[in-house]
Scaffold this motif. Structure first.
Motif, short mmCIF file in Angstrom:
data_model
loop_
_atom_site.label_atom_id
_atom_site.label_comp_id
_atom_site.label_asym_id
_atom_site.label_seq_id
_atom_site.Cartn_x
_atom_site.Cartn_y
_atom_site.Cartn_z
N LEU A 64 0.91 -1.36 -0.02
CA LEU A 64 -0.07 0.14 0.13
C LEU A 64 0.76 1.24 -0.12
CD1 LEU A 64 -2.88 1.38 0.39
CD2 LEU A 64 -2.36 1.42 2.79
N PHE A 65 1.90 1.35 0.96
CA PHE A 65 2.69 2.52 0.91
C PHE A 65 3.48 2.97 -0.21
CE2 PHE A 65 2.80 1.37 5.64
CZ PHE A 65 1.76 1.98 5.90
N MET A 66 3.91 1.97 -0.78
CA MET A 66 4.57 2.10 -2.39
C MET A 66 3.58 2.46 -3.42
SD MET A 66 7.81 1.98 -1.65
CE MET A 66 8.34 2.06 -3.54
N ARG A 67 2.40 1.83 -3.31
CA ARG A 67 1.56 2.14 -4.13
C ARG A 67 0.78 3.34 -4.22
NH1 ARG A 67 -3.45 0.61 -4.08
NH2 ARG A 67 -3.45 -0.75 -2.37
N ALA A 80 -0.90 7.07 2.23
CA ALA A 80 -1.34 6.17 2.96
C ALA A 80 -0.46 6.15 4.31
CB ALA A 80 -1.48 4.67 2.70
N LEU A 81 0.85 6.70 3.96
CA LEU A 81 1.98 6.86 4.97
C LEU A 81 1.45 7.82 6.01
CD1 LEU A 81 5.22 7.10 2.81
CD2 LEU A 81 4.49 5.49 4.69
N VAL A 82 0.53 8.92 5.47
CA VAL A 82 -0.13 9.96 6.58
C VAL A 82 -1.30 9.42 6.94
CG1 VAL A 82 -0.79 12.09 6.64
CG2 VAL A 82 1.24 11.86 5.27
N GLU A 83 -2.32 8.90 6.24
CA GLU A 83 -3.43 8.48 6.43
C GLU A 83 -3.62 7.19 7.33
OE1 GLU A 83 -4.76 7.15 2.42
OE2 GLU A 83 -5.30 9.07 1.88
N ALA A 84 -2.39 6.57 7.60
CA ALA A 84 -2.11 5.47 8.77
C ALA A 84 -2.05 6.32 10.18
CB ALA A 84 -0.96 4.75 8.36
N PHE A 85 -1.64 7.39 10.12
CA PHE A 85 -1.73 8.04 11.40
C PHE A 85 -3.19 8.51 11.59
CE2 PHE A 85 2.58 7.56 10.34
CZ PHE A 85 3.48 7.34 11.46
N ILE A 86 -3.93 9.07 10.75
CA ILE A 86 -5.29 9.70 10.79
C ILE A 86 -6.13 8.51 11.30
CG2 ILE A 86 -7.23 10.70 9.59
CD1 ILE A 86 -5.17 12.29 7.65
N ALA A 87 -5.89 7.12 10.81
CA ALA A 87 -6.65 6.16 10.98
C ALA A 87 -6.69 5.76 12.56
CB ALA A 87 -6.55 5.03 10.11
N ARG A 88 -5.08 5.86 12.99
CA ARG A 88 -4.82 5.35 14.12
C ARG A 88 -5.49 6.52 15.15
NH1 ARG A 88 1.40 4.66 16.76
NH2 ARG A 88 0.78 4.84 18.83
N LEU A 89 -5.48 7.49 14.99
CA LEU A 89 -6.36 8.80 15.78
C LEU A 89 -7.57 8.16 16.14
CD1 LEU A 89 -5.06 12.13 14.56
CD2 LEU A 89 -4.58 11.07 16.86
N ALA A 138 9.23 2.20 2.59
CA ALA A 138 8.77 3.05 1.58
C ALA A 138 9.26 4.63 1.89
CB ALA A 138 6.99 3.11 1.94
N SER A 139 9.34 4.87 2.95
CA SER A 139 9.75 6.34 3.29
C SER A 139 11.24 6.68 2.87
CB SER A 139 9.45 6.83 4.46
OG SER A 139 10.27 6.18 5.59
N ALA A 140 12.05 5.45 2.88
CA ALA A 140 13.35 5.43 2.27
C ALA A 140 13.28 5.72 1.03
CB ALA A 140 13.93 4.26 2.96
N VAL A 141 12.67 4.64 0.33
CA VAL A 141 12.61 4.96 -1.05
C VAL A 141 11.97 6.24 -1.83
CG1 VAL A 141 11.47 3.74 -3.41
CG2 VAL A 141 12.53 2.48 -1.19
N ALA A 172 10.54 13.45 6.28
CA ALA A 172 10.58 13.36 4.77
C ALA A 172 9.61 14.25 4.07
CB ALA A 172 10.12 11.89 4.62
N ILE A 173 8.56 14.86 4.77
CA ILE A 173 7.48 15.64 4.19
C ILE A 173 8.00 17.02 4.18
CG2 ILE A 173 5.27 16.50 4.43
CD1 ILE A 173 4.26 13.58 5.55
N LEU A 174 8.67 17.22 5.31
CA LEU A 174 9.22 18.78 5.38
C LEU A 174 10.63 18.46 5.47
CD1 LEU A 174 6.94 20.19 8.22
CD2 LEU A 174 6.94 20.70 5.87
N PRO A 175 11.39 18.66 4.50
CA PRO A 175 12.72 18.32 4.37
C PRO A 175 13.52 19.29 5.32
CG PRO A 175 12.15 18.20 2.14
CD PRO A 175 10.79 18.47 2.82
N ALA A 176 13.19 20.56 5.46
CA ALA A 176 13.79 21.66 6.14
C ALA A 176 13.91 21.38 7.64
CB ALA A 176 13.22 23.03 6.00
N PHE A 177 12.69 20.43 8.10
CA PHE A 177 12.66 20.07 9.39
C PHE A 177 13.65 19.17 9.55
CE2 PHE A 177 10.73 17.40 13.00
CZ PHE A 177 10.65 18.56 13.97
#
Length: 884
Positions: free
Chosen positions: A360-363, A367-376, A395-398, A438-443
């Motif tokens: 899922l995460f590669m496709r 979903a990398l963000v949605e997983a955390f929304i679902a967890r909430l 997935a985040s590494a790739v 990964a989403i905010l490289p400056a961070f």
């Protein structure tokens, strides 16, 4: 890194002594010399760039040769006895000043053997080894291992050095016994030990003086992972844990790289300290940075900051992975549970969330963000399954370089932010999994970035996450007692996600060399537009980032009772909505910088500035700027308060004829009423000293009414210093009748809290006695500087300017005990009068502002400014001076 060749001298030829004879003094000298030669060779090799792990292993091998030699010399070739290395020595690592931990396993105790053991350990101490030892038989080992998980853990690392091999088998039988600390119990006790150990270090890897060994993310965390691997999965090292599916190769590499950094720092620290120091104290940080080759890039990226960033990044990686791997061990021991669907893409197994589709995460990267929304949205979820975490990291590494530009990922991120306060916990977890960077490289660039001072007690990334948590507190009704105004504002925010974004970006440009507020504003503008925010929302976030320090600096450095100050601030803010966002961000930022910075005085200052600015922004008219109108308003309100207490109106009016007009311009009606009541009750007796333990400004208020004289400010501040009070603000007023009406706002120096009634009474009595001796010179007390402050002393900066017919002195310098009292004494010696003082301390940095005149109430001449400058230099050290 290639290990530099190290030539070690051979062991001296020594006869094998019988137990009673031991090692001769000549042999001991030879062994001491040998140990010194080994350590000097290792030190040289480290300076030449040899790998710290290899050197620690080489020292362990060398010490092992010496220990075995001494054992053989003292005990000979004996049966039913063996010597084991435990602790770091058992793991084959000895840093330059590490203890040498030994366990002697023996059969039936014989007096001669016990004497030989005593002789053996005494010899090892005598030649310069710091030996920690225990002597036990196997039954004792078994009993202690059952009783104490720490003893059991030490046996996991036990390594036989010399002696009867049968003892090794007996020890292995204890370690392999499934009834001694079964896996579930061992995991629970190790986690409890971890939590207790971390609590001693504020539960964060980001301490200013971190412990390399025992702190969160320290080397002990890596040891604990290996212990868990052995006990729970029969995996002796990280390679075997990868084979068992408890680690993926990227995680193993990250752990090993972090471990190499921590070992290198520890090796260097031992050499620099000359002892087994495990804390990266300020005493050593600069020297260690130089030793390891870090150089200053510019004033906002010092070599010591780069050095500490290396530590924080390594410790943070270890701490994060340590928590995740412990969760995987727990999952491994949990009984299987039936799956329950969570939306279309996720499924729940008991307390853990998993993806339905492994790809899922590669496709679908969003979903990398949605997983955390679902967890909430799923109560009771404690984490993701091990397989889901692995897929997430892979997935985040790739996808790392593309996530921040993926429209669907950014849309999911915006959906998360729009959840408001609950989103903060998700952002914390995303950071733990490396997704936020990964989403905010400056961070990612401020990950582990420290600032070398005592004001910023956390790294930039840790501070940012704490600011976010503070923002989330404003949504909690239980926090209303601590933050009444903030908790009222939060529900009125039209878009709370904008405040979360401003908190994320407010320090994101630290360390780049320019003004981080200006650079951060540019980053916020760019990201807001990529995020698809309306332009007005993007502009609001960028404005908050640009001006996030404005409210704090205005409140602490300027006179917010002055309408001109409030109007200038309101002009910059421009709109009530901006003021609401800025007020919340300011409070969250102060508390997130250091919990010790927040107190009732700052709370009241910011609340007053917020209230007065809101009045300006919401009315067509400015705050009443007419001095006469403001004086009348204050007098009328104070009169009403005094009449309620039974005071005669005419008596109050007669007294006020002797008050300067500035009293009513600069004080609240409550303060005027309190001062007036005190004077009337005194019936003309002076000196009058009155203390209000907790005033309207969240401080202890001190009021002094005494015939005016030069040096009064110095006398009062000297006594306050002796009693360990910090001055937050001072109003030094003189009446037309020659009386001083001086007001000081105070906090306890140690706690930064208002005084107790007992302390307030002590202050009142002590100061009254001191002021009753007008001819007495009150010198500031002399106290030694703390170890921390000694490392942050810099030349003071002094600037003079003219404000409303008075001279304004701005003093920026390093803090030290008795500073204000010393400054006041210097001003008295130079012949100047102080009329107003605002005191602000930021860690080790002091920023004080004084309004002053000469003794004829005229602004200071250039000559008098020079005299004051040189007088202060004598007390404070070299300064930089400029005039406006």
């Amino acid at each position: 890194m290639t290990v530099a060749p190290i030539v070690l001298p051979p062991l001296p030829r020594l006869p094998v002594a019988v137990p009673r004879s031991g090692v001769s003094s000549e042999a001991r000298r030879a062994l001491r010399q040998l140990l010194g030669d080994v350590d000097r060779a290792l030190d040289t090799a480290f300076r030449d760039g040899a790998d710290a792990t290899a050197l620690a292993q080489r020292r362990s091998e060398s010490v092992q040769r010496i220990v075995v030699h001494v054992w053989t010399a003292c005990l000979g070739d004996v049966n039913d006895a063996a010597l084991f290395a435990v602790g770091g020595f058992g793991r084959g690592l000895l840093f330059p000043h590490s203890d040498v931990d030994l366990l002697a396993l023996v059969g039936p105790s014989e007096p001669a053997r016990l004497r030989a053991l005593e002789q053996c350990f005494a010899t090892l101490w005598d030649i310069g080894l710091k030996v920690g030892h225990a002597v036990r038989d196997l039954p004792q080992c078994r009993v202690l291992a059952k009783q104490d998980a720490t003893v059991f853990t030490s046996l996991l690392d036990a390594r036989r050095l010399v002696g009867d091999p049968a003892m090794e088998q007996g020890l292995k039988a204890i370690v392999d016994d499934p009834s001694i600390w079964p896996p579930a119990e061992y995991l629970a006790v190790r986690r409890a030990e971890r939590d207790a150990r971390h609590a001693r270090y504020n539960d964060t890897a980001y301490n200013l003086e971190p412990n390399l060994k025992d702190g969160p993310g320290g080397l002990r965390t890596l040891d604990a992972l290996r212990w868990l691997g052995r006990r729970l999965a029969h995996a002796d090292d990280f390679d075997e844990m990868v084979a068992e599916g408890l680690l993926d190769p990227a995680e193993k590499d990250s752990l090993e790289q972090s471990e190499a950094t921590l070992r290198r720092y520890r090796f260097a620290l031992h050499l620099e300290a000359g002892r087994a120091e495990e804390r990266l104290l300020f005493d050593y940080q600069r020297a260690l940075a130089a030793r390891l080759g870090f150089e200053d890039e510019h004033e906002k990226n010092l070599g010591v900051e780069q050095f500490m960033q290396g530590y924080y990044r390594a410790a943070s990686q270890v701490e994060r992975l340590g928590v995740q791997i412990a969760e995987r061990f727990e999952e491994m021991l949990e009984p299987p549970s039936d799956p329950r669907a969570v939306g279309e893409d996720f499924v729940r197994y008991g307390k853990r969330l998993a993806v339905r589709d492994p790809d899922l995460f590669m496709r679908q990267p969003a979903a990398l963000v949605e997983a955390f929304i679902a967890r909430l949205g799923e109560p009771g979820i404690t984490g993701f399954t091990a397989e889901t975490m692995r897929r997430m990291h892979q997935a985040s590494a790739v996808l790392d370089r593309t996530l921040g530009d993926d429209p669907e990922v950014l849309a999911a991120f915006l959906r998360l932010l729009r959840l408001g306060a609950p989103a903060v916990e998700a952002l914390w977890r995303m950071n733990r999994h490396g997704l936020l960077a990964a989403i905010l490289p400056a961070f990612g660039k401020v990950f582990g970035r420290m600032q070398y001072d005592l004001f910023h007690v956390y790294t930039v990334d840790e501070h940012t996450l704490r600011v976010l948590r503070n923002v989330a507190r404003f949504a909690d009704a239980d926090a209303a007692s601590d933050f009444p105004i903030a908790c009222k504002i939060w529900p009125t925010l039209p878009k709370p996600e904008l405040l979360l974004l401003a908190a994320l970006f407010h320090d994101i440009a630290k360390g780049r060399g320019g003004d981080h507020s200006v650079l951060g504003e540019e980053d916020a503008l760019a990201f807001g537009r990529r995020l698809g925010l309306p332009e007005e929302d993007t502009q609001l976030v960028a404005w908050l980032v640009r001006w996030h320090l404005l409210m704090s600096t205005t409140a602490q450095r300027q006179d917010i009772t002055d309408p001109d100050v409030v109007n200038r601030f309101a002009e910059t803010v421009g709109a009530p909505e901006r003021l609401d966002y800025l007020y919340l961000l300011t409070i969250a930022d102060i508390i997130g910088t250091s919990p010790k910075l927040w107190n009732g005085w700052k709370d009241r200052l910011l609340a007053d500035l917020y209230t007065s600015t809101r009045y300006v922004l919401r009315s067509d008219d400015e705050l009443p700027s007419d001095a006469d109108a403001r004086v009348r308003s204050c007098r009328d309100q104070a009169q009403a308060l005094l009449e309620q207490e039974g005071f005669d109106a005419d008596a109050c009016q007669r007294l006020w004829r002797g008050f300067p007009e500035s009293s009513f311009l600069r004080h609240r009606p409550e303060q005027i009423a309190w001062q007036t009541a005190a004077i009337l009750r005194a019936k003309g007796e002076t000196p009058l000293v009155e203390v209000h333990p907790k005033s309207v400004r969240g401080t202890t208020e001190l009021f002094v009414y005494v015939p005016d004289r030069d040096g009064l400010f110095a006398a009062v501040t000297a006594m306050l210093d002796r009693l360990h009070f910090s001055v937050m603000e001072a109003r030094i007023l003189s009446s037309p009748t020659g009386m001083a009406l001086d007001t000081f706002l105070l906090l306890e120096s140690d706690t930064q809290q208002p005084a107790t009634p007992e302390r307030a009474e002590e202050l009142k009595q002590r100061l009254h006695r001191a002021l009753s001796q007008p001819g007495h010179v009150h010198q500031p007390s002399r106290r030694s500087m703390s170890r921390h402050l000694k490392h942050f002393q810099a030349a003071p900066k002094i600037a003079f300017s003219t404000v409303h017919g008075r001279t304004r002195l701005a003093l920026v310098c390093s803090d030290r005990p008795g500073l204000l009292a010393a400054v006041a004494q210097g001003m008295m010696d130079a012949g100047v009068r102080v009329h107003d003082a605002r005191i602000a301390t930021f860690g080790e940095r002091v920023e004080d502002f004084f309004l002053m005149t000469d003794r004829h109430d005229a602004p200071l001449s250039v000559e008098l400014q020079d005299r004051l400058l040189h007088t202060l230099l004598e007390r404070l050290g070299p300064a930089k001076e400029k005039r406006a």
